[in-house]
Design a protein around this motif. Structure first.
Motif, short mmCIF file in Angstrom:
data_model
loop_
_atom_site.label_atom_id
_atom_site.label_comp_id
_atom_site.label_asym_id
_atom_site.label_seq_id
_atom_site.Cartn_x
_atom_site.Cartn_y
_atom_site.Cartn_z
N LYS A 36 0.87 -1.21 0.00
CA LYS A 36 0.00 0.00 0.00
C LYS A 36 0.88 1.23 0.00
O LYS A 36 1.89 1.27 0.68
CB LYS A 36 -0.89 0.00 1.25
N PRO A 37 0.51 2.26 -0.81
CA PRO A 37 1.34 3.49 -0.79
C PRO A 37 1.44 4.02 0.62
O PRO A 37 0.45 4.11 1.34
CB PRO A 37 0.56 4.44 -1.70
N ARG A 43 7.11 5.06 5.78
CA ARG A 43 8.44 4.75 5.28
C ARG A 43 9.45 4.65 6.40
O ARG A 43 10.39 3.87 6.36
CB ARG A 43 8.86 5.83 4.27
N LEU A 44 9.27 5.41 7.46
CA LEU A 44 10.16 5.32 8.63
C LEU A 44 10.07 3.93 9.25
O LEU A 44 11.06 3.33 9.66
CB LEU A 44 9.79 6.40 9.64
N GLN A 45 8.86 3.42 9.30
CA GLN A 45 8.69 2.09 9.89
C GLN A 45 9.33 1.02 8.99
O GLN A 45 9.90 0.04 9.46
CB GLN A 45 7.22 1.80 10.11
N SER A 146 8.94 -0.43 -5.42
CA SER A 146 7.71 0.00 -6.10
C SER A 146 7.30 1.40 -5.65
O SER A 146 6.89 2.24 -6.46
CB SER A 146 6.59 -1.00 -5.79
N VAL A 147 7.42 1.66 -4.37
CA VAL A 147 7.03 2.99 -3.85
C VAL A 147 7.94 4.06 -4.42
O VAL A 147 7.49 5.12 -4.86
CB VAL A 147 7.07 2.97 -2.31
N VAL A 148 9.24 3.80 -4.45
CA VAL A 148 10.19 4.82 -4.95
C VAL A 148 9.93 5.07 -6.42
O VAL A 148 9.95 6.22 -6.89
CB VAL A 148 11.64 4.34 -4.71
N GLU A 153 7.88 8.68 -10.77
CA GLU A 153 6.96 8.95 -11.87
C GLU A 153 6.10 10.17 -11.60
O GLU A 153 5.83 10.98 -12.48
CB GLU A 153 6.09 7.71 -12.12
N GLY A 154 5.64 10.34 -10.32
CA GLY A 154 4.84 11.52 -9.97
C GLY A 154 5.65 12.80 -10.12
O GLY A 154 5.14 13.82 -10.58
#
Length: 815
Positions: A36-37, A43-45, A146-148, A153-154
């Motif tokens: 999940k985004p 991201r810290l976790q 995947s998140v990076v 892309e954004g």
């Protein structure tokens, strides 16, 4: 069914719940699921997750023989902490929360590993746990990639959109510059067309003027005709002509662009002249309603029609309706309250009487004549009543602010404003309708006005009363030096009209104020009592001057004593009639100061009369007692004869004053007798002389008793019996019994002193020192006797030796 973000269900082992919490903190999840985004906190976790994996991989096998893990100290625990592998994506904690999560995860992993690998048989499954954790680590790394990638892309899309926006802004800027240039060009072109526009406007105005020119040529004649109608008081026709001219002015105003033509310059003064004519007709409404009601109706109709007028011109409203209402009020006030009609000094009563007749007649005329000529919403009767009330109130205020009113004017105004104005004779008349009621309006006189008028009236009346009382006193005092005796009434008593005049003046002033108000009555009543007290003081002072001048010989009065007795009758008349000054509403003690002043006057008159009696008797008592007194009654006969002659005039004194005067005269004679005995002029030389002295005292007491009984004095109030008590003291033959006689004398006369007893013992001439001391000691023996009820002092007024007695002493009833 569990959600995608929930952790896989693991067997319930010791420490399993703690390791699940640690995994949740580090961001662990199922493998093979799409991540999940996540945000920055998520991201810290995730960055803390490899720490738990490295911890599970570095655990050493636990010996099977150990029943329980040994206790570890802090140094051993530090050595067992796993080190991050090189290139790990979770560097040292960047924030305090990350460090705390790291610590919690380490502690939970240690607790879980120590619990799950506690038994040797469980070490066989270590490879399974290691492979599972490898799978989870790969899954987390895939999700992070995947998140990076999604984030990159954004960012790329945002940069591309910013470039497109910059190109659009530059294009818009170029378009605005072109539009600005076109606008400047159009403004320059419009300036070149301005003369043409002015020519168009002038053409339109000339066109309108050419169409209205025939009508405009007739305007001067119409103005003159309208003025003629106004002068002829044909107000309706004048108003119609005026409105036609104003409509023509409005028709020319718009086409000419607000340009005012010179031909209409006389229209404003003409409208003002018509307004003044309407206002003048309204101001004379009362007269016109009787003489020319049509003119009044025309004026009212013009004012009402003009109230609904609308105009496109920039002109102020004429408001003729309000001008008519003001003219109605001002005309009505001018008729009744104009400056020439206000009363002068002394004419207030006539002016108020004229208003009493005129105001109800004016209201009746307004209801019968003026009201039908005016619109109903004018409420003519109410307007008339309120106007008359306000005008009268303002006129009275001006009157009070002017010169101070006289007492009669102040009284008349108070009575008229408080009782007549709202009474049935005027505004409260039953013939007037409810519209004429003014009781709910402000009163004619405020409380301050009433206070001012009452103060003026009381001050003026007080000055007048003081003047009249002084005149009455001066007239009576002037008669005291006459050659004739005082006048007497049919009953033979000395009489003077002065007391009746004094009380009549005061009583009438109190009674007349009941017509106004209770507050004024109380003020005047207090003033009357004050003036009566002042009059009594002046009366007393005049008596003292009269007596002083007579005794000094400066102005000898032929009938000194008769006029003193006449003043005693005056005092009695005032005392008996002063109750007329005490109405029912007055407090019981209000007359106490006046009664005290009357009592003081009575005592002063008695003292003067008794001083005159003493002046005649003192030469006779100078030879008493003596040898001649022992052998002959001639001395007392002279005293009685002189006393009887002096008291003959007492018959002209009224009761109860004559009884008081006789009692004080008898007491004065007895006191003078006792004083003579106490002087020590005679000492008895034997028993015969003591018997003669005792017999003389008895004879003198009887002679004095008969004398005053003949003059009309009751025996119960006489003081002569004291001589009989002294006779017993002289007639006692055994001196050793003197103590008993002295004690009996003290019981009868408690004010007898040792000096008096010593003087009497000296008169006996046979008392030794021891007998004297024994007799005097009896005065101190026994209880102190109380003075008899109603008894009067005798011995206390006779000093031994006594100074010349010139008057009745203060402790007596005549003091």
């Amino acid at each position: 069914m569990s959600q995608w973000w929930e952790y896989p269900a693991l067997p319930r082992r010791p420490g399993e719940r703690a390791i699940l919490k640690a995994k949740a903190i580090c961001g662990g999840g199922r493998t093979g699921r799409l991540a999940k985004p996540v945000g920055p906190r998520r991201r810290l976790q995730l960055r803390g997750a490899p720490t738990l994996l490295a911890l599970t991989w570095t655990f050493a096998p636990i010996p099977t023989s150990a029943p329980a893990p040994p206790a570890m100290d802090s140094a051993t625990r530090d050595k067992m902490q796993p080190a991050l592998p090189p290139g790990s994506s979770c560097p040292g904690p960047e924030w305090p929360e990350q460090e705390r999560a790291e610590q919690l995860a380490r502690g939970a992993a240690l607790k879980w590993a120590s619990g799950i690998f506690y038994r040797p048989e469980q070490l066989a499954r270590l490879s399974q746990y290691r492979s599972r954790e490898v799978q989870r680590t790969c899954s987390l790394e895939a999700r992070i990639k995947s998140v990076v990638q999604s984030y990159l892309e954004g960012v790329k899309t945002g940069v591309r959109q910013l470039a497109w926006a910059l190109e659009a802004v530059q294009g818009a800027r170029e378009a605005l510059g072109q539009a600005h240039g076109l606008l400047w060009g159009m403004a320059e072109a419009a300036q070149t067309l301005e003369p043409l526009r002015e020519q168009v406007v002038q053409h339109k105005q000339l066109q309108a003027m050419s169409q209205l020119l025939p009508r405009l040529r007739a305007v001067p004649a119409a103005l003159a005709h309208t003025q003629t109608l106004i002068d002829a008081q044909r107000l309706l026709e004048a108003y119609v002509s005026l409105r036609e001219l104003e409509q023509l002015q409005e028709e020319t105003w718009a086409p000419l662009g607000g340009l005012e033509l010179p031909v209409f310059e006389g229209l404003g003064p003409l409208a003002e002249a018509l307004g003044q004519a309407v206002e003048a007709a309204a101001g004379a409404a009362g007269r016109l309603a009787r003489e020319d009601p049509a003119l009044l109706v025309a004026a009212m109709r013009v004012a009402e029609v003009d109230a609904g007028r609308t105009t496109s011109l920039e002109q102020a409203a004429r408001d003729w309706r309000q001008r008519c209402l003001r003219a109605l009020q001002e005309g009505l006030e001018q008729i009744h309250f104009g400056t020439p009609l206000q009363p002068g000094p002394g004419a207030l009563a006539e002016w108020l009487e004229a208003l009493r007749v005129a105001l109800p007649a004016e209201l009746a005329a307004a209801e019968a004549l003026v009201a039908p000529c005016c619109p109903p919403h004018y409420n003519v009767v109410r307007l008339w009543a309120h106007t008359l009330h306000s005008g009268l109130r303002r006129c009275l205020q001006q009157l009070l602010e002017g010169p101070q009113l006289e007492a009669a004017d102040a009284f008349t105004l108070l009575h008229w404003a408080l009782h007549v104005y709202l009474g049935p004779e005027m505004m409260g008349s039953l013939e007037l309708g409810p519209e004429a009621d003014v009781s709910d309006l402000e009163p004619l006189l405020t409380l301050e006005n009433i206070e001012q008028l009452e103060a003026i009236f009381v001050a003026k009346v007080q000055a007048s009363v003081a003047q009249w009382l002084q005149k009455a006193l001066d007239g009576d005092v002037a008669e005291w030096g006459r050659e004739q005796e005082p006048d007497t009434d049919p009953s033979g008593f000395y009489h003077s009209p002065m007391p009746a005049i004094v009380l009549q003046i005061l009583e009438e002033n109190i009674r007349v104020t009941r017509m106004v108000s209770e507050s004024l009555q109380r003020r005047v009543h207090g003033m009357a009592l004050s003036e009566l007290s002042a009059f009594l003081r002046s009366f007393s002072d005049a008596l003292m001057r009269f007596s002083r001048d007579h005794l000094r010989g400066e102005a000898t009065a032929p009938h000194y004593v008769p006029y003193l007795l006449a003043t005693l009758n005056h005092q009695s008349a005032l005392s008996s009639s002063v109750s007329v000054l005490q109405p029912d509403w007055v407090a019981p003690g209000a007359l106490a100061p006046v009664e005290a002043a009357l009592d003081e006057l009575q005592r002063r008159i008695c003292r003067l009369v008794l001083e005159a009696l003493l002046a005649e008797l003192q030469p006779l008592f100078a030879a008493l007692p003596s040898r001649r007194w022992l052998s002959s009654p001639e001395l007392l006969d002279d005293v009685c004869e002189r006393t009887a002659s002096f008291c003959q005039d007492f018959r002209h004194v009224r009761d109860p004053a004559v009884q008081l005067l006789l009692a004080e005269a008898e007491r004065t004679v007895v006191l003078q007798y006792l004083r003579a005995l106490m002087q020590g002029r005679l000492v008895c030389r034997g028993a015969d002389e003591r018997t003669q002295a005792a017999e003389r005292l008895r004879h003198d007491a009887a002679q004095l008793r008969e004398l005053f009984l003949g003059l009309g004095l009751e025996e119960s109030v006489q003081c002569a019996p004291v001589l009989l008590a002294l006779r017993e003291l002289l007639n006692l033959r055994d001196p050793t019994l003197l103590g008993l006689e002295v004690a009996g004398l003290r019981q009868q006369f408690p004010d007898v002193s040792e000096d008096h007893v010593s003087a009497l013992l000296d008169l006996r001439g046979d008392v030794s020192r021891e007998q004297r001391l024994a007799a005097l000691s009896s005065l101190q023996a026994g209880p102190q006797p109380s003075p008899p009820a109603g008894g009067r002092a005798l011995f206390s007024l006779v000093p031994a030796p006594a100074p010349p007695l010139s008057s009745c002493l203060p402790s007596g009833s005549c003091a």
